[in-house]
Design an enzyme around this catalytic site. Structure first.
Site, PDB file in Angstrom:
ATOM      1  N   HIS A 157      -7.698   3.788   6.875  1.00  0.00           N
ATOM      2  CA  HIS A 157      -8.069   2.105   6.881  1.00  0.00           C
ATOM      3  C   HIS A 157      -7.369   1.675   7.407  1.00  0.00           C
ATOM      4  CE1 HIS A 157      -6.283   2.882   3.092  1.00  0.00           C
ATOM      5  NE2 HIS A 157      -7.404   2.863   2.687  1.00  0.00           N
ATOM      6  N   TYR A 158      -5.952   1.382   6.880  1.00  0.00           N
ATOM      7  CA  TYR A 158      -4.828   1.095   7.000  1.00  0.00           C
ATOM      8  C   TYR A 158      -4.296   0.879   9.056  1.00  0.00           C
ATOM      9  CZ  TYR A 158      -0.002  -1.318   6.980  1.00  0.00           C
ATOM     10  OH  TYR A 158       0.616  -1.317   7.589  1.00  0.00           O
ATOM     11  N   SER A 159      -4.308   2.112   9.264  1.00  0.00           N
ATOM     12  CA  SER A 159      -4.377   2.466  10.487  1.00  0.00           C
ATOM     13  C   SER A 159      -5.171   1.662  11.154  1.00  0.00           C
ATOM     14  CB  SER A 159      -4.178   4.115  10.892  1.00  0.00           C
ATOM     15  OG  SER A 159      -3.140   4.301  10.459  1.00  0.00           O
TER      16      SER A 159
END
Length: 250
Positions: free
Chosen positions: A156-158
């Site tokens: 999700h962050y990437s």
């Protein structure tokens, strides 16, 4: 320390009550800009304004960057105080939890996307009309090397940071003839409180990927952002600037 001159410039820095955003705001103030601190944490905003006020003109706006209404209200508040806006640094973001992609809860995915990517979009949407009215602007988005390479257990962050990179490129093209430059930085890990959101195993993994063998420092990120906010950055837009200790390979 030599600092670039941003005298007379009016800046917005999101997520600036602490961490990288605070360091960026401090560096812009040292370079002569007036800065409006945007953050969701009212108490931390008050403390940051108090500590930064010795360095220059500082005002604040409590803002939820996932809300179009909140970002638009913050932009109007900033304009009312400063009379104009020249610089926008989209720094606010979260790391989220660490889990395999198929084990992430949909609500965790959406929260990271809402803050990191949609929040950046909404801040740009609220501020760019004022930059266009000025006929001048610099926008710097804080992405991540994870957006280029993808970190395991942080899809999700990437993905959100990959979105910030391509948002930067699209905006850069759209504004290329408007004297408004849009660039982003892609740090590896910078030592801030955001590390508290991550598991030690994930922190160790990220450190192992950095050839310099250390994490970046907040002042190093602030120095790069200050140049990207300056008039000396004049023929670069839609670009990605690494700050990764040698990790990034393209």
């Amino acid at each position: 320390m030599n600092v670039l001159s941003l005298s007379g410039r009016k800046a917005i820095v999101t997520g600036s009550a602490r961490g990288i955003g605070y360091a960026i705001a401090e560096r812009l103030l040292q370079s002569g800009a007036a800065v409006c601190l945007w953050d969701v944490d009212a108490t931390a905003l008050e403390q940051a304004q108090r500590s930064l006020s010795a360095s220059g003109e500082v005002t604040t706006a409590q803002v939820d960057i996932t809300s179009a209404e909140s970002t638009e209200a913050a932009a109007q508040k900033t304009l009312a105080v400063f009379g104009k806006v020249d610089l926008l640094v989209n720094n606010a973001g979260i790391a989220g939890n660490n889990a395999k992609t198929w084990e992430l809860r949909p609500e965790d995915w959406r929260r990271v996307m809402d803050i990191n990517l949609t929040g950046t979009f909404l801040c740009c949407r609220a501020v760019i009309p004022h930059l266009l009215a000025n006929g001048y602007g610099r926008i710097v988005n804080v992405a991540s090397v994870a957006g280029k390479e993808g970190n395991p257990n942080a899809a999700h962050y990437s993905a959100s940071k990959a979105g910030v990179i391509t948002l930067t490129k699209s905006l850069g093209k759209e504004l290329a003839t408007s004297n408004i430059l849009v660039n982003c930085i892609t740090p590896a890990v910078i030592e801030t409180d955001i590390l508290q959101q991550m598991t030690q195993a994930h922190i160790d993994y990220m450190l192992s990927k950095i050839p310099m063998g250390r994490f970046g420092q907040k002042h190093e990120a602030a120095a790069l952002v200050a140049w990207l906010c300056s008039e000396e950055c004049s023929f670069t837009t839609g670009a990605v600037f690494d700050l990764s200790g040698g990790r990034a390979t393209y």
